[in-house]
Design a protein around this motif. Structure first.
Motif, PDB file in Angstrom:
ATOM      1  N   PRO A 264       0.832  -1.216   0.000  1.00 36.55           N
ATOM      2  CA  PRO A 264       0.000   0.000   0.000  1.00 36.55           C
ATOM      3  C   PRO A 264       0.863   1.261   0.000  1.00 36.55           C
ATOM      4  O   PRO A 264       2.078   1.225   0.237  1.00 36.55           O
ATOM      5  N   TYR A 265       0.199   2.380  -0.236  1.00 36.10           N
ATOM      6  CA  TYR A 265       0.832   3.690  -0.092  1.00 36.10           C
ATOM      7  C   TYR A 265       0.580   4.211   1.317  1.00 36.10           C
ATOM      8  O   TYR A 265      -0.502   4.017   1.884  1.00 36.10           O
ATOM      9  N   TRP A 266       1.593   4.905   1.849  1.00 36.09           N
ATOM     10  CA  TRP A 266       1.512   5.434   3.211  1.00 36.09           C
ATOM     11  C   TRP A 266       1.986   6.880   3.231  1.00 36.09           C
ATOM     12  O   TRP A 266       2.904   7.256   2.490  1.00 36.09           O
ATOM     13  N   LEU A 267       1.370   7.658   4.105  1.00 40.38           N
ATOM     14  CA  LEU A 267       1.920   8.946   4.483  1.00 40.38           C
ATOM     15  C   LEU A 267       2.849   8.737   5.673  1.00 40.38           C
ATOM     16  O   LEU A 267       2.487   8.028   6.626  1.00 40.38           O
ATOM     17  N   VAL A 268       4.038   9.332   5.626  1.00 40.65           N
ATOM     18  CA  VAL A 268       4.985   9.190   6.740  1.00 40.65           C
ATOM     19  C   VAL A 268       5.557  10.566   7.070  1.00 40.65           C
ATOM     20  O   VAL A 268       5.721  11.419   6.195  1.00 40.65           O
ATOM     21  N   TRP A 269       5.851  10.761   8.363  1.00 37.09           N
ATOM     22  CA  TRP A 269       6.444  12.024   8.788  1.00 37.09           C
ATOM     23  C   TRP A 269       7.170  11.820  10.105  1.00 37.09           C
ATOM     24  O   TRP A 269       7.007  10.799  10.786  1.00 37.09           O
ATOM     25  N   GLN A 270       7.975  12.795  10.450  1.00 33.40           N
ATOM     26  CA  GLN A 270       8.696  12.742  11.714  1.00 33.40           C
ATOM     27  C   GLN A 270       7.717  12.827  12.880  1.00 33.40           C
ATOM     28  O   GLN A 270       6.818  13.678  12.869  1.00 33.40           O
ATOM     29  N   PRO A 271       7.870  11.961  13.868  1.00 34.34           N
ATOM     30  CA  PRO A 271       6.981  12.066  15.033  1.00 34.34           C
ATOM     31  C   PRO A 271       7.271  13.334  15.822  1.00 34.34           C
ATOM     32  O   PRO A 271       8.423  13.709  16.009  1.00 34.34           O
ATOM     33  N   ARG A 272       6.218  14.004  16.229  1.00 30.67           N
ATOM     34  CA  ARG A 272       6.358  15.207  17.048  1.00 30.67           C
ATOM     35  C   ARG A 272       5.053  15.417  17.795  1.00 30.67           C
ATOM     36  O   ARG A 272       4.052  14.769  17.515  1.00 30.67           O
ATOM     37  N   TRP A 285      -5.971  17.298   2.554  1.00 36.93           N
ATOM     38  CA  TRP A 285      -6.216  17.388   1.105  1.00 36.93           C
ATOM     39  C   TRP A 285      -6.005  16.048   0.406  1.00 36.93           C
ATOM     40  O   TRP A 285      -6.844  15.619  -0.383  1.00 36.93           O
ATOM     41  N   ILE A 286      -4.915  15.352   0.706  1.00 40.96           N
ATOM     42  CA  ILE A 286      -4.624  14.120  -0.031  1.00 40.96           C
ATOM     43  C   ILE A 286      -5.594  13.008   0.357  1.00 40.96           C
ATOM     44  O   ILE A 286      -5.965  12.172  -0.480  1.00 40.96           O
ATOM     45  N   GLN A 287      -6.061  13.003   1.604  1.00 42.14           N
ATOM     46  CA  GLN A 287      -7.063  12.005   1.988  1.00 42.14           C
ATOM     47  C   GLN A 287      -8.373  12.239   1.244  1.00 42.14           C
ATOM     48  O   GLN A 287      -9.055  11.280   0.862  1.00 42.14           O
ATOM     49  N   GLU A 288      -8.697  13.496   1.005  1.00 36.80           N
ATOM     50  CA  GLU A 288      -9.886  13.807   0.221  1.00 36.80           C
ATOM     51  C   GLU A 288      -9.691  13.363  -1.234  1.00 36.80           C
ATOM     52  O   GLU A 288     -10.625  12.847  -1.863  1.00 36.80           O
ATOM     53  N   GLN A 289      -8.493  13.521  -1.767  1.00 35.47           N
ATOM     54  CA  GLN A 289      -8.210  13.065  -3.122  1.00 35.47           C
ATOM     55  C   GLN A 289      -8.363  11.553  -3.251  1.00 35.47           C
ATOM     56  O   GLN A 289      -8.887  11.050  -4.257  1.00 35.47           O
ATOM     57  N   VAL A 290      -7.936  10.825  -2.258  1.00 39.49           N
ATOM     58  CA  VAL A 290      -8.024   9.363  -2.279  1.00 39.49           C
ATOM     59  C   VAL A 290      -9.476   8.911  -2.281  1.00 39.49           C
ATOM     60  O   VAL A 290      -9.825   7.883  -2.910  1.00 39.49           O
ATOM     61  N   ARG A 291     -10.335   9.656  -1.620  1.00 39.47           N
ATOM     62  CA  ARG A 291     -11.754   9.271  -1.564  1.00 39.47           C
ATOM     63  C   ARG A 291     -12.484   9.505  -2.878  1.00 39.47           C
ATOM     64  O   ARG A 291     -13.573   8.978  -3.078  1.00 39.47           O
TER      65      ARG A 291
END
Length: 294
Positions: A264-272, A285-291
């Motif tokens: 699958p595709y994942w969003l990843v970022w530094q934990p903070r 925005w990108i979650q809305e695009q996926v839907r």
């Protein structure tokens, strides 16, 4: 910090030590021969150590000079790397996204105008690579990865799962009828290194031995898709990459049979403790695009 010679002096010393010549060091640094000679003499006087033996053919490092040159070279490289890292970190109004080139070209870039319409105050910079990029250094605000997840020291959120379709250029298969699975696997095949043609054969009820030797194999789906659009063969590729090509008629789907893609595709970022405003905007925005429909 005390007892640190000027940077210009150290750069002259490193170049002369590496090249074994004042003339060559001056040429590399775009200064005069006398300027380099003066810097070397000044350095030796400052630290109180003989760094070179002057010979007719040029310079020869003393043992102390050799060891000092190794340390200075490492230090200059660290300074250069630190400067590069500082320059590469995103500014407040810049959104830097790290992802695969194929995903950027075929899925993300066509949708970015919509992001710009919603958030015109952000400048978007894409950093693409086939290799996993280390987001812990802060060079990107967010990454889009393909895999099984579980990357250490990163926060991750599943974006979507994908599937594989059999596609080719419209002119590649002539005639009004859709080819049979047997006809497909007997055609020139274009292989991505992660495209499981054997799994597609199992779904289609065909023995994997019927597969032809690939006409082309590549580790970048962009290469495979370019070959397919050019009419060089049949590809088994991700829907996320071919949906736009299918909509524009550059490719056609040759079989209703599909294979689930295991990564699958994942969003990843530094934990903070909290995400920045631009990260939150992009994630929403990108979650809305996926839907939205493909």
């Amino acid at each position: 910090m005390k007892n640190i010679p000027p940077l210009t002096t150290l750069k002259c010393f490193e170049a002369a030590a590496r090249l074994g010549s004042v003339t060559l060091a001056a040429r590399e640094l775009h200064v005069t021969h006398s300027a380099v000679s003066q810097q070397l003499s000044s350095l030796e006087n400052t630290i109180g150590i003989a760094l070179f033996v002057r010979e007719a053919r040029g310079l020869r490092l003393t043992e102390a000079g050799r060891l000092y040159a190794l340390e200075i070279r490492t230090a200059l490289h660290a300074l250069s790397s630190a400067t590069h890292q500082a320059q590469g970190r995103p500014e407040d109004d810049e959104l830097v996204i790290a992802t695969l080139a194929s995903f950027a070209v075929h899925w993300l870039t066509p949708r970015l105008p919509d992001f710009r319409r919603h958030y015109p105050h952000y400048r978007v910079r894409l950093h693409t690579s086939l290799e996993l990029q280390d987001l812990r250094q802060g060079f990107a605000d967010i990454g889009i990865r393909m895999g099984r997840g579980h990357w250490p020291e990163l926060t991750q959120k599943k974006l979507f799962s994908d599937e594989l379709l059999v596609v080719a250029a419209p002119r590649f298969i002539c005639g009004p009828h859709q080819p049979t699975p047997a006809q497909l696997v007997a055609s020139p095949l274009l292989h991505s290194t992660d495209a499981p043609w054997a799994e597609w054969c199992a779904i289609a009820g065909i023995a994997p031995q019927a597969l032809q030797s690939p006409a082309l194999t590549a580790n970048d789906s962009n290469v495979i898709l370019a070959a397919a659009v050019a009419g060089h063969g049949i590809a088994l590729e991700r829907r996320s990459l071919v949906a736009g090509l299918l909509a524009r008629g550059e490719l056609v789907q040759l079989s209703p049979l599909t294979v689930p893609y295991p990564y699958p595709y994942w969003l990843v970022w530094q934990p903070r403790d909290s995400l920045s405003q631009k990260q939150l905007h992009f994630i929403d925005w990108i979650q809305e695009q996926v839907r939205r429909p493909w």
